[in-house]
Enzyme design. Structure first.
Site, short mmCIF file in Angstrom:
data_model
loop_
_atom_site.label_atom_id
_atom_site.label_comp_id
_atom_site.label_asym_id
_atom_site.label_seq_id
_atom_site.Cartn_x
_atom_site.Cartn_y
_atom_site.Cartn_z
N SER A 24 -42.40 -18.94 -2.89
CA SER A 24 -43.22 -19.88 -3.67
C SER A 24 -43.23 -19.50 -5.16
CB SER A 24 -44.62 -19.92 -3.05
OG SER A 24 -45.38 -20.96 -3.56
N ASP A 76 -43.13 -29.76 3.37
CA ASP A 76 -43.86 -28.93 2.41
C ASP A 76 -44.69 -29.82 1.49
OD1 ASP A 76 -44.60 -27.22 0.29
OD2 ASP A 76 -42.85 -25.94 0.62
N HIS A 98 -45.37 -25.40 3.82
CA HIS A 98 -45.15 -24.42 2.75
C HIS A 98 -45.13 -22.98 3.27
CE1 HIS A 98 -44.72 -23.62 -1.50
NE2 HIS A 98 -45.71 -22.76 -1.49
C1 MLT Z 1 -46.01 -22.40 -8.20
O1 MLT Z 1 -45.26 -21.60 -8.76
O2 MLT Z 1 -47.02 -22.85 -8.71
C2 MLT Z 1 -45.63 -22.78 -6.80
O3 MLT Z 1 -44.71 -23.74 -6.75
C3 MLT Z 1 -46.75 -23.16 -5.96
C4 MLT Z 1 -47.64 -22.03 -5.72
O4 MLT Z 1 -47.34 -20.92 -6.07
O5 MLT Z 1 -48.70 -22.28 -5.17
#
Ligand code: MLT
Length: 220
Positions: free
Chosen positions: A123, A173, A204
């Site tokens: 993420s 996701d 996710h």
């Molecule tokens: C981000 O970098 O904000 C991601 O895509 C989502 C997350 O970290 O929650």
């Protein structure tokens, strides 16, 4: 490698980052380093067991796991965002170079092989790993990006020829739209990276299936 509490490396600080480092068991061999980059709300401990799982018993893998320096409502991240999926690009660029500086310093400190650094990000951590690929080509030998988005569009595409990248993504996701993952894969491919995109039907969260695929891919 063993990450039991009594065998934990101490928490260290370098180049402004809090991190943990676990050396490879077999220091005589050329050591591959897994750079573990957690998601929003994670920390330097989060991906240690994932790293261990992906190393699959190999003795020549070191783990380097920094904590993101940005705080969002008490949750560490690697760069600021303005809203869900909307990144503060100036901050992202600055933090990407800071993280690159950390990687370089850690490489020197632990005499790691600078040509064998594999980023493993989830993420937010996968997003900054993608940003390193785009802004600091050559620093990462390869990357495993779980649930990543296009972090930014560079003015000029870097040359990522010969850089293998594994993308794990969920069709359902709610944070990363399918189209965004496909755009990231296309951008990396256009830059010359060898992209493998693995889809599962989840959201996710990391699935066992994508971790297993990444493990097989890393073992290639
Ligand atoms: C981000 O970098 O904000 C991601 O895509 C989502 C997350 O970290 O929650």
């Amino acid at each position: 490698m063993n990450y039991e509490p009594d065998n934990h490396s101490s928490i260290e600080r370098l180049a402004g980052f809090i991190y943990r480092f676990f050396p490879a068991h077999d220091a005589a061999k050329s050591v591959e380093s897994f750079l573990l980059l957690h998601g929003t709300g994670g920390d330097e401990n989060d991906l240690l067991s994932l790293g261990q799982m992906l190393a699959g018993g190999r003795r020549d893998v070191a783990l380097l796991s920094p904590r993101g320096q940005v705080m969002e409502s008490g949750m560490p991240r690697f760069f600021r965002r303005l809203a869900e999926g909307m990144f503060d690009e100036a901050d992202l660029i600055r933090r990407t170079h800071e993280l690159a500086g950390f990687i370089e310093q850690a490489t020197q400190k632990y005499t790691l092989d600078e040509n064998r650094i594999t980023a493993i990000g989830f993420s937010n951590g996968a997003n900054i790993a993608a940003s390193i690929l785009l802004l600091r080509p050559g620093l990462l030998r390869r990357a495993v990006l779980f649930h990543a988005m296009v972090p930014l569009v560079p003015g000029e595409l870097p040359d990522l020829s010969g850089t293998p990248v594994f993308l794990g993504a969920g069709r359902l996701d709610p944070i990363v739209p399918t189209e965004n993952t496909e755009r990231l894969a296309a951008m990396l491919h256009e830059a010359g990276a060898e992209v493998e995109l693995f889809w599962h039907m989840g959201g996710h969260r990391l699935t066992r299936e994508e971790v297993e695929k990444a493990k097989q891919w890393l073992a290639k």
